[in-house]
Scaffold this active site. Structure first.
Site, PDB file in Angstrom:
ATOM      1  N   TRP A 363      23.891  35.265  37.604  1.00  0.00           N
ATOM      2  CA  TRP A 363      24.473  34.400  36.564  1.00  0.00           C
ATOM      3  C   TRP A 363      25.171  33.201  37.194  1.00  0.00           C
ATOM      4  CZ3 TRP A 363      29.971  34.368  34.651  1.00  0.00           C
ATOM      5  CH2 TRP A 363      30.852  34.896  35.589  1.00  0.00           C
ATOM      6  N   ASP A 364      25.415  33.268  38.498  1.00  0.00           N
ATOM      7  CA  ASP A 364      26.044  32.173  39.227  1.00  0.00           C
ATOM      8  C   ASP A 364      25.352  30.839  38.903  1.00  0.00           C
ATOM      9  OD1 ASP A 364      26.457  34.674  40.417  1.00  0.00           O
ATOM     10  OD2 ASP A 364      26.786  33.840  42.405  1.00  0.00           O
ATOM     11  N   GLU A 494      34.497  42.917  38.284  1.00  0.00           N
ATOM     12  CA  GLU A 494      33.736  44.111  38.668  1.00  0.00           C
ATOM     13  C   GLU A 494      34.638  45.240  39.124  1.00  0.00           C
ATOM     14  OE1 GLU A 494      31.091  42.463  41.574  1.00  0.00           O
ATOM     15  OE2 GLU A 494      29.632  41.854  40.053  1.00  0.00           O
ATOM     16  N   LYS A 610      39.223  41.312  39.774  1.00  0.00           N
ATOM     17  CA  LYS A 610      38.503  40.755  40.924  1.00  0.00           C
ATOM     18  C   LYS A 610      38.347  39.243  40.818  1.00  0.00           C
ATOM     19  CE  LYS A 610      34.102  40.955  43.385  1.00  0.00           C
ATOM     20  NZ  LYS A 610      32.703  41.360  43.368  1.00  0.00           N
ATOM     21  N   GLN A 611      37.990  38.768  39.622  1.00  0.00           N
ATOM     22  CA  GLN A 611      37.667  37.343  39.479  1.00  0.00           C
ATOM     23  C   GLN A 611      37.901  36.908  38.040  1.00  0.00           C
ATOM     24  OE1 GLN A 611      33.489  38.777  40.242  1.00  0.00           O
ATOM     25  NE2 GLN A 611      33.020  36.751  39.434  1.00  0.00           N
TER      26      GLN A 611
HETATM   27  C1  BGC Z   1      30.499  38.574  41.941  1.00  0.00           C
HETATM   28  C2  BGC Z   1      29.472  38.280  40.882  1.00  0.00           C
HETATM   29  C3  BGC Z   1      28.408  37.376  41.455  1.00  0.00           C
HETATM   30  C4  BGC Z   1      27.821  37.979  42.736  1.00  0.00           C
HETATM   31  C5  BGC Z   1      26.863  37.033  43.425  1.00  0.00           C
HETATM   32  C6  BGC Z   1      29.817  39.180  43.155  1.00  0.00           C
HETATM   33  O1  BGC Z   1      30.754  39.422  44.145  1.00  0.00           O
HETATM   34  O2  BGC Z   1      31.465  39.464  41.474  1.00  0.00           O
HETATM   35  O3  BGC Z   1      30.082  37.641  39.782  1.00  0.00           O
HETATM   36  O4  BGC Z   1      27.396  37.165  40.529  1.00  0.00           O
HETATM   37  O5  BGC Z   1      28.867  38.251  43.642  1.00  0.00           O
HETATM   38  O6  BGC Z   1      27.493  35.851  43.807  1.00  0.00           O
END
Ligand code: BGC
Length: 780
Positions: A363-364, A494, A610-611
């Site tokens: 999804w990035d 996550e 986490k984010q």
């Molecule tokens: C992130 C995800 C991301 C993936 C790839 C993960 O660490 O939590 O949001 O899509 O890395 O960059």
């Protein structure tokens, strides 16, 4: 802080270059980190900055070809129905830059030969990797070496290098140079150290190597052409073909002070672009044409292509050299990872710089990269990213069907190469169904930024219909709540899985349904013929009123909130406040990052995020919320967020800018802008964080620059420069114009460098911007 890090890494601060001086093979991780940092690519292929000559020290060989992957068996002992069949690995492919050097019978190997005056440079303006050093090969022999290498931006199938070696010893020595292409390569992340390639053939006469990937059957040919000149005289070579290697051996004797120059060209042709029987011919044609042109001319064409890429997208930061280098590095990496030439390709989280994340699409792309390419490379390049998902709509429908959804509901994969889901972690990855929303958001973002809606006709509406159908079925009606709920998901955070009613997911789902309705209404009204075609293809509203269900779910979705003393906030997920509420600043430094120090169980139980999650939603839809609401949520979530995804600090930085927390915005920005250059997370040896670089760029342009298409559909600019910066200058592509902004502490100057006139609102001032510079005073 920079000085200390620079001292360790020996990287210099330079606005256009990444420069490393000094080399210590004993520090293997730093050597591998440099291989990542100096990576080069051209959208179609690319690789790590492994040395050309033999290196027996620690190294991660990496040469990657866009779209070429291996479907590795998903390694879980607890496979269940619905799990993906495979985990896609981006493949390390043949090592094309190889040049083996033997001097007086001694092999040149920088892990063994003492090295002086080592300098490695990545010239970001020219896309050129170079390296100079002096090596002591034996007690009496020293050589000075200069290598220049590029992966051509002008010809996507060409890699080239010039290897120059000067003899510094006092006696004549025999030099044997053997440029080669080696196909016997492996992936570091192979489960059983197995090989993913098999040999199709080597041809000594034509100096070609052809390999085929196991299972997926991609075929690739490499053709090598070399010209060697010693002390001004051409040297004839002898070609060899052994096992999976083609090479050419050149022998000469150099007198003290004399030089040898090797110009090497490698054509790389893949079955993605050529019929299998034409591969070797195609690879030879590329290498031969380049050899006929010569290194300098091919380099000239490559540099001209880079000059064009940089035009209209540079960012200059006055007053902060480290930030300047950081942002150019991000732009450079993103431009060399994706060019929009091929809608089958996408932007892997590590691009062409490492194996991790399998080089797959996440999804990035939609959440972070699309706006970068829209602004820096223009509509057509960005549209290719939308087409990528449109091409994969049938697989998204199939993915959803495998999980029990029906009637054309589409669930795009969280990780993919071809449209099929290919992650290897169910709870963390699969449950992140929010990615479906980001794909719809990208269509909206594209239409909003370009001011056009024609993409809806090309494929956008079909994608939106599939996504809306998914949400309408995935949301279920809770009797006690008398509202729609979305259960068992993982949000962008996550660090907690299988949660109910993640605010971000629910909000996004509701928005997708509304947007699909709007888009359908628009096409029905303005393009009835297209609408009829789309209804026919998608069976929209056949047999039932799908729109009524979409509306019902959108209006009735449960959005958890919580009251705090400062006022209500949107709640991460139901039950979040049952967790022990602690702040990230109270985690002892030696326990950070928690994902490397805590058990997974402890992470899941903690309140740490986490984010960006709720804040990701507020970033996407900032026009729908007032600033106090955004600020209140920011103040609640920022202290609880550990930013252990590189995608996180940039979003928080933008919201901090938006809400006037400029110091905080700058602090967060520093964590993103030089993440890889300064190796904050000690993981650069694995590869670079390519997709989060788009986030860094967003925090400069949307955050500090305050650039955003507003609810009124016009481009707004409300700058908030950090006090460390004197000025910020940048260019963006916008609706046919290339706008150049110079933002000072009390004035914004803007002009359209190509003369196309567009309307821009700076602060409160409405301006028609054309080729004459407009000056607008702003508050410091
Ligand atoms: C992130 C995800 C991301 C993936 C790839 C993960 O660490 O939590 O949001 O899509 O890395 O960059």
């Amino acid at each position: 802080m920079y000085d200390q890090i620079m001292e360790q890494r020996k990287l210099e601060i330079d606005p256009w270059k990444i420069v490393e001086t000094g080399f210590d093979p004993r520090n293997g991780r730093t050597c591998m980190a440099s291989e990542s940092l100096f990576s080069i690519g051209n959208g179609a292929m690319g690789g790590r900055a492994n040395f050309e000559e033999h290196f027996s020290g620690q190294t991660l060989p990496g040469n990657y070809l866009g779209g070429i992957y291996y479907p590795d068996k998903t390694r879980v002992g607890w496979w269940k129905n619905g799990y993906p069949e495979y985990f896609a690995k981006v493949l390390n492919s043949a090592f094309w830059p190889g040049v083996d050097i033997c001097i007086g019978g001694q092999r040149l190997d920088l892990a063994v030969c003492p090295v002086e005056a080592f300098r490695r440079e990545l010239d970001m303006r020219r896309g050129l990797l170079s390296r100079t050093f002096v090596a002591r090969v034996s007690d009496r022999v020293r050589v000075e070496v200069c290598v220049r290498r590029f992966v051509s931006m002008a010809d996507p199938e060409l890699g080239a290098l010039a290897y120059e070696l000067k003899l510094l010893s006092e006696e004549a020595v025999e030099v044997v140079a053997t440029p080669f292409v080696e196909g016997d390569v492996r992936n570091e992340d192979a489960n059983y150290d197995e090989k993913f390639w098999e040999l199709c053939g080597v041809d000594r006469e034509r100096a070609t190597l052809t390999m085929r990937t196991r299972k997926t059957g991609f075929e690739v040919s490499w053709a090598q052409r070399v010209a060697v000149v010693a002390a001004g005289n051409p040297v004839a070579g002898e070609r060899f073909a052994q096992a999976e290697r083609v090479s050419e051996r050149f022998v000469c004797t150099l007198q003290p002070g004399e030089s040898l120059r090797i110009d090497k060209f490698v054509g790389v042709a893949t079955s993605m672009n050529h019929a299998a029987e034409e591969l070797t011919q195609a690879a030879c044609a590329v290498a031969e044409k380049a050899a006929a042109q010569g290194f300098e001319q091919e380099l000239g064409a490559h540099e001209a292509a880079w000059e064009e890429k940089w035009s209209g997208c540079d960012v200059a930061i006055d007053g902060d050299d480290a930030a300047q280098q950081g942002i150019r590095f991000c732009i450079f990496q993103l431009l060399q990872t994706y060019t929009g030439r091929d809608s089958r390709l996408n932007v892997g989280p590590k691009g062409f710089t490492g194996e991790k994340y399998g080089g797959s699409t996440y999804w990035d792309t939609e959440a972070y990269c699309l706006p970068f390419y829209l602004c820096t490379s223009g509509e057509e390049v960005a549209r290719q990213l939308l087409r990528y998902r449109y091409r994969q709509l049938p697989q998204a429908i199939e993915n959803a069907a495998k999980l029990g959804f029906r009637d054309g509901a589409a669930l795009y994969p969280m990780v993919t190469m071809t449209g099929e889901e290919c992650h290897n972690e169910w709870e963390i990855t699969f449950e992140e169904i929010h990615r479906n929303g980001a794909i719809a958001y990208a269509i909206y973002n594209y239409c909003r930024y370009t001011g056009t809606r024609d993409y809806l006709l090309e494929g956008g509406l079909e994608v939106l219909i599939g996504i809306a159908r998914f949400w309408a079925q995935r949301a279920t009606c809770s009797e006690p709540k008398d509202q729609y709920v979305i259960l068992g998901v993982t949000g962008p955070n996550e660090y907690e899985n299988n949660v109910n009613n993640n605010w971000y997911t629910n909000f996004l789902a509701g928005w997708c349904l509304q947007y699909a309705l709007l888009a359908a209404g628009y096409v029905a009204k303005h393009h009835p013929e297209h609408y009829r075609r789309i209804v026919e293809v998608t069976h929209l509203n056949a047999g039932q009123d799908e729109f009524a269900r979409w509306r019902r779910v959108a209006d009735g979705l449960f959005l958890p909130e919580w009251s705090t003393p400062a006022g209500p906030i949107f709640l991460q997920q139901e039950g979040y406040m049952d967790k022990e509420q602690r702040l990230a600043k109270d985690i002892p430094a030696e326990q950070r990052p928690i994902n490397q120090n805590w058990s997974w169980d402890r992470i899941l139980r903690s309140c740490f995020i986490k984010q960006a999650d709720v804040l990701q939603g507020l970033y996407f839809f900032q026009e729908m919320f007032d600033l106090e609401t955004i600020a209140r949520n920011f103040d609640f979530y920022e202290p609880r967020t550990v930013h252990e995804s590189s995608l996180s600090p940039c979003v928080h930085s933008i919201l901090a800018s938006l809400t006037g927390r400029t110091e905080k915005a700058y602090e967060l920005y520093l964590r993103t802008a030089r993440l890889d250059l300064d190796d904050y997370n000690h993981e650069v040896h694995e590869g670079l964080h390519i997709t989060s670089m788009a986030g860094s760029w967003l925090s400069v342009i949307e955050g500090f620059g305050g650039v955003r298409v507003g609810a009124d559909g016009r481009l707004h600019v409300r700058p908030r420069l950090p006090r460390q910066w004197r000025a910020l200058t940048f260019e963006i592509h916008y609706r046919g114009a290339i706008l150049r902004f110079e933002i000072g502490r009390d004035e914004v100057c803007v002009a359209s460098t190509n003369g196309v006139a567009v309307e821009v609102v700076i602060g409160q001032v409405e301006c028609l911007v054309n080729d004459r510079t407009v000056h607008v005073k702003i508050e410091a």
